[in-house]
Design a protein around this motif. Structure first.
Motif, short mmCIF file in Angstrom:
data_model
loop_
_atom_site.label_atom_id
_atom_site.label_comp_id
_atom_site.label_asym_id
_atom_site.label_seq_id
_atom_site.Cartn_x
_atom_site.Cartn_y
_atom_site.Cartn_z
N ALA A 102 0.87 -1.18 0.00
CA ALA A 102 0.00 0.00 0.00
C ALA A 102 0.91 1.23 0.00
CB ALA A 102 -0.91 0.00 1.22
N ALA A 103 1.08 1.80 -1.17
CA ALA A 103 1.95 2.96 -1.35
C ALA A 103 1.10 4.23 -1.27
CB ALA A 103 2.66 2.88 -2.69
N LEU A 104 1.34 5.02 -0.22
CA LEU A 104 0.52 6.18 0.05
C LEU A 104 1.30 7.48 -0.17
CD1 LEU A 104 -0.94 4.93 3.48
CD2 LEU A 104 -1.65 4.29 1.16
N SER A 105 0.83 8.28 -1.11
CA SER A 105 1.39 9.62 -1.33
C SER A 105 2.89 9.60 -1.48
CB SER A 105 1.01 10.55 -0.17
OG SER A 105 -0.38 10.56 0.04
N GLY A 106 3.40 8.65 -2.25
CA GLY A 106 4.84 8.52 -2.39
C GLY A 106 5.39 9.16 -3.65
N ALA B 2 -5.71 -1.57 -6.30
CA ALA B 2 -6.69 -0.47 -6.25
C ALA B 2 -5.96 0.86 -6.39
CB ALA B 2 -7.48 -0.50 -4.94
N ARG B 3 -6.64 1.79 -7.03
CA ARG B 3 -6.18 3.18 -7.13
C ARG B 3 -7.19 4.01 -6.36
NH1 ARG B 3 -4.35 6.04 -12.30
NH2 ARG B 3 -4.65 3.96 -13.16
N LEU B 4 -6.77 4.61 -5.25
CA LEU B 4 -7.69 5.34 -4.39
C LEU B 4 -7.27 6.80 -4.28
CD1 LEU B 4 -7.99 2.74 -1.47
CD2 LEU B 4 -9.54 3.05 -3.41
N VAL B 5 -8.18 7.68 -4.66
CA VAL B 5 -7.96 9.12 -4.48
C VAL B 5 -8.87 9.57 -3.35
CG1 VAL B 5 -7.98 11.38 -5.55
CG2 VAL B 5 -7.43 9.37 -6.94
N LEU B 6 -8.29 9.96 -2.24
CA LEU B 6 -9.05 10.32 -1.05
C LEU B 6 -9.57 11.75 -1.19
CD1 LEU B 6 -7.35 7.84 -0.27
CD2 LEU B 6 -7.16 8.78 2.03
N GLY C 212 -12.35 3.84 3.38
CA GLY C 212 -12.16 3.07 2.16
C GLY C 212 -10.75 2.51 2.05
N LEU C 213 -9.76 3.31 2.48
CA LEU C 213 -8.37 2.84 2.41
C LEU C 213 -8.14 1.67 3.35
CD1 LEU C 213 -5.46 3.10 1.45
CD2 LEU C 213 -5.10 4.85 3.22
N ALA C 214 -8.59 1.79 4.60
CA ALA C 214 -8.39 0.70 5.56
C ALA C 214 -9.09 -0.57 5.09
CB ALA C 214 -8.89 1.12 6.94
N ALA D 244 -2.49 5.08 -3.29
CA ALA D 244 -3.47 6.06 -2.81
C ALA D 244 -2.82 7.41 -2.59
CB ALA D 244 -4.10 5.57 -1.50
N TRP D 245 -3.62 8.46 -2.77
CA TRP D 245 -3.17 9.82 -2.50
C TRP D 245 -4.40 10.68 -2.27
CZ3 TRP D 245 -3.04 7.48 -7.26
CH2 TRP D 245 -3.75 8.09 -8.30
N GLY D 246 -4.20 11.87 -1.75
CA GLY D 246 -5.30 12.79 -1.49
C GLY D 246 -5.50 13.77 -2.63
#
Length: 315
Positions: A208-212, A282-286, A304-306, A254-256
């Motif tokens: 889970a790569a977040l805002s990297g 998954a591609r998640l835009v918060l 949704g991310l969790a 994922a990213w915001g």
């Protein structure tokens, strides 16, 4: 005989076009664009998330406060994965855990701030779902260089693989996540050839790569180059986008939507590349979330991310 008025009109149009071209070139040179149409100032701001999140410090302070509260009610087991003073990790495990899936989290902090003590807050989300949560610690710049940080994270993951069964974890179900500079390091872990580290090639079962940041070339054109010093070979080695052939598991990216345009671009391009390989989970835009708020979504098991991360771990 050439019509003088036509010739003059043509000459005037040519001069106007030449003037316009020269003016455009001069404007571009005046802007001194350094990457994708950014001026140096614009690029520096695109890699400074505090420009886009005025409440950044309050959120960072919340990381520490919420994490301390979690450690107070569910004290972790702190273990050493190496000889260095900072080479420790916190293990949060459900009571009586046996064969539990494992999530290893790599904290952010622009490669030069924060510790594992700022990354305890997501632990209840995982523990309550029957999973083990591990918060990594490692040295920051300037104590070490970025390649050293990556090697510390690799050593930590190999240690987890070899030892997590003693704490009720399944060494065959290790996952890795990270946020911001930790998201970058997460990408590096996902694209590591683990056989070179005496571990199975598929040691990591999900990410889970977040805002990297997944390609360091533009990062080092920005003001971050003042404290991140890398050779061209090191830039290549630490850019996940250049080693996608080593990704051996599904990945959530994922990213915001309130992050800087460059961080959003990194996430979108990494996700697109993984999708083309069949590796994107998954591609998640918060929505309505800035850079610093993204990892806090892991604190809420209903987010949704969790839910996506837990489903990947349980799947």
């Amino acid at each position: 005989m050439v019509n003088r008025r036509v010739f003059a009109a043509g000459l005037g149009a040519g001069l106007a076009a030449a003037f316009l071209q020269t003016s455009t070139q001069a404007l571009a040179q005046a802007r001194q664009m350094v990457f994708l149409g950014y001026t140096q100032d614009e690029l520096d701001k695109a890699y400074d998330q505090r420009v886009w999140a005025p409440d950044a410090q309050a959120i960072i302070d919340r990381y520490a406060r919420d994490s301390a509260a979690v450690r107070g009610r569910m004290p972790p087991r702190t273990e050493r994965y190496g000889d260095g003073q900072a080479e420790t990790l916190d293990i949060f495990a459900p009571p009586g855990a046996s064969g539990a899936p494992v999530m290893v989290f790599i904290h952010g902090g622009a490669w030069r701030a924060l510790t594992k003590d700022d990354a305890s807050a997501p632990a209840p989300t995982f523990v309550d779902a029957g999973c083990i949560y591990v918060a990594l610690n490692f040295d920051n710049i300037p104590t070490v260089r970025l390649p050293d940080m990556a090697e510390q994270c690799r050593r930590a993951l190999v240690w987890v693989h070899r030892n997590i069964a003693r704490f009720g974890g399944d060494p065959g179900r290790i996952h890795v996540s990270g946020h911001s500079s930790g998201g970058h390091l997460c990408g590096v872990m996902l694209t590591t050839d683990w056989r070179r580290h005496d571990a199975p090639a598929d040691m990591i079962k999900g990410g889970a790569a977040l805002s990297g940041m997944y390609e360091l070339y533009p990062v080092l054109l920005s003001a971050r180059s003042a404290y991140v010093k890398l050779s061209p070979d090191e830039v290549a080695a630490l850019s996940a986008m250049r080693h996608l052939d080593h990704v051996a598991c599904p990945v959530i990216v994922a990213w915001g939507d309130r992050e800087s345009p460059e961080f959003q671009r990194h996430g979108a391009e990494f996700a697109t590349a993984l999708a083309g390989m069949g590796r994107l989970r998954a591609r998640l835009v918060l929505e309505g979330v800035n850079h610093f708020e993204v990892p806090e979504a892991l604190n809420d098991p209903a987010s949704g991310l969790a839910r996506a991360v837990l489903a990947m771990m349980k799947g």
